[in-house]
Each structure stands twice: as structure tokens, then as C-alpha cells.
Design a protein around this motif. Structure first.
Motif, PDB file in Angstrom:
ATOM      1  N   MET A   1      -3.578   5.384   4.355  1.00 37.75           N
ATOM      2  CA  MET A   1      -3.848   6.466   5.301  1.00 37.75           C
ATOM      3  C   MET A   1      -5.285   6.392   5.828  1.00 37.75           C
ATOM      4  SD  MET A   1      -0.924   7.644   5.573  1.00 37.75           S
ATOM      5  CE  MET A   1      -1.284   8.923   6.750  1.00 37.75           C
ATOM      6  N   ASN A   2      -6.218   5.986   4.982  1.00 40.22           N
ATOM      7  CA  ASN A   2      -7.599   5.797   5.440  1.00 40.22           C
ATOM      8  C   ASN A   2      -7.670   4.695   6.493  1.00 40.22           C
ATOM      9  OD1 ASN A   2      -8.774   7.806   3.885  1.00 40.22           O
ATOM     10  ND2 ASN A   2      -9.198   6.432   2.171  1.00 40.22           N
TER      11      ASN A   2
ATOM     12  N   LEU B   1       5.424  -0.411  11.153  1.00 46.08           N
ATOM     13  CA  LEU B   1       4.035   0.062  11.105  1.00 46.08           C
ATOM     14  C   LEU B   1       3.067  -1.073  11.444  1.00 46.08           C
ATOM     15  CD1 LEU B   1       4.148   2.371   7.958  1.00 46.08           C
ATOM     16  CD2 LEU B   1       3.697   3.093  10.316  1.00 46.08           C
ATOM     17  N   ALA B   2       3.352  -2.275  10.965  1.00 50.06           N
ATOM     18  CA  ALA B   2       2.497  -3.425  11.273  1.00 50.06           C
ATOM     19  C   ALA B   2       2.441  -3.664  12.780  1.00 50.06           C
ATOM     20  CB  ALA B   2       3.005  -4.666  10.553  1.00 50.06           C
ATOM     21  N   ARG B   3       3.575  -3.571  13.445  1.00 51.34           N
ATOM     22  CA  ARG B   3       3.611  -3.755  14.901  1.00 51.34           C
ATOM     23  C   ARG B   3       2.775  -2.700  15.610  1.00 51.34           C
ATOM     24  NH1 ARG B   3       9.947  -5.170  14.800  1.00 51.34           N
ATOM     25  NH2 ARG B   3       9.704  -7.411  14.497  1.00 51.34           N
ATOM     26  N   GLU B   4       2.862  -1.456  15.133  1.00 48.83           N
ATOM     27  CA  GLU B   4       2.075  -0.380  15.747  1.00 48.83           C
ATOM     28  C   GLU B   4       0.577  -0.589  15.517  1.00 48.83           C
ATOM     29  OE1 GLU B   4       2.929   2.046  17.823  1.00 48.83           O
ATOM     30  OE2 GLU B   4       5.031   1.432  17.755  1.00 48.83           O
TER      31      GLU B   4
ATOM     32  N   LEU C   1       0.820  -1.209   0.000  1.00 56.69           N
ATOM     33  CA  LEU C   1       0.000   0.000   0.000  1.00 56.69           C
ATOM     34  C   LEU C   1       0.860   1.268   0.000  1.00 56.69           C
ATOM     35  CD1 LEU C   1      -2.866  -1.058   2.433  1.00 56.69           C
ATOM     36  CD2 LEU C   1      -3.002  -0.744  -0.048  1.00 56.69           C
ATOM     37  N   LEU C   2       1.995   1.240   0.683  1.00 57.67           N
ATOM     38  CA  LEU C   2       2.907   2.394   0.647  1.00 57.67           C
ATOM     39  C   LEU C   2       3.343   2.699  -0.781  1.00 57.67           C
ATOM     40  CD1 LEU C   2       5.235   1.822   3.728  1.00 57.67           C
ATOM     41  CD2 LEU C   2       3.884   3.882   3.274  1.00 57.67           C
ATOM     42  N   ASN C   3       3.537   1.657  -1.570  1.00 58.08           N
ATOM     43  CA  ASN C   3       4.024   1.818  -2.937  1.00 58.08           C
ATOM     44  C   ASN C   3       2.916   2.013  -3.966  1.00 58.08           C
ATOM     45  OD1 ASN C   3       6.773   1.543  -2.263  1.00 58.08           O
ATOM     46  ND2 ASN C   3       6.535  -0.672  -2.184  1.00 58.08           N
TER      47      ASN C   3
END
Length: 103
Positions: A53-54, A82-85, A44-46
Motif C-alpha cells: 500500500m505504501n 495490478l502490475a499492469r496498472e 506482498l499481498l500475502n
């Protein structure tokens, strides 16, 4: 199978708008969930930052945490961090709901 992890996985599926079966194999292993979610986040980042962001907005991931990770973490580890967060935040929600459901 942990009820909390299963509930967390269901929330992630909902917030990331994933097919239900996308994370079915992860409901018994947090590390497997981290790895799979990291891959999804990297994609998704790419490819679809708006969708990412949604999802973060729906999850209520703190924007300062997101910015800190994006700017300070090794690029190869951004997705996993980010996955951990995300998992941490979703587990907080699950525990809060369980607490008030059992009160």
C-alpha cells in the motif's frame, strides 16, 4: 532497450523498495516486467500489505482502481492486473517528464 521502459523500471524499483538488480532483466520487455512485478505484488499481498500500500501511495495508483481490481478480478489475476496498472501509471509519469524535459 526502450528509454521509457528503463525509466519506468527504475521508478518501480524505487517505489517498491526493491534491490536495484531485481528488475534489471525486465528493462527490455514490458511483458517480462508485468510477470515479474505481478509475482512481487502477489507476494506482498500475502506477506506485507503495508509495504504494498505504501508503494501504491508513492506511485499514486488511484484507490478506486485498486478497490475495483481487488473486488472484481479473478483472484489468480489480481497480481497481474495490478502490475499492469502500476506500469501504466509509471509510464504516464515517464512520458510527462520526458515531455517537459524536452520543452
Amino acid at each position: 532497450m526502450s528509454v521509457s521502459l528503463s525509466s519506468c523500471t527504475s521508478l518501480i524499483v524505487k517505489h517498491f523498495q526493491l534491490p536495484q538488480e531485481e528488475l534489471d532483466h525486465c528493462k527490455s520487455s514490458e511483458s517480462e516486467l508485468e510477470q515479474t512485478l505481478a509475482s512481487i505484488i502477489n507476494n506482498l499481498l500475502n506477506q506485507d500489505i503495508t509495504r504494498l500500500m505504501n508503494a501504491f501511495y508513492k506511485i499514486d495508483l488511484d484507490e478506486t482502481i485498486f478497490m475495483r481490481i481487488i473486488t472484481s478480478v479473478d483472484p489468480d489475476k489480481i497480481g497481474l492486473t495490478l502490475a499492469r496498472e502500476v506500469i501504466k501509471r509509471e509510464m504516464q509519469k515517464v512520458k510527462t517528464r520526458e515531455k517537459y524535459r524536452n520543452s
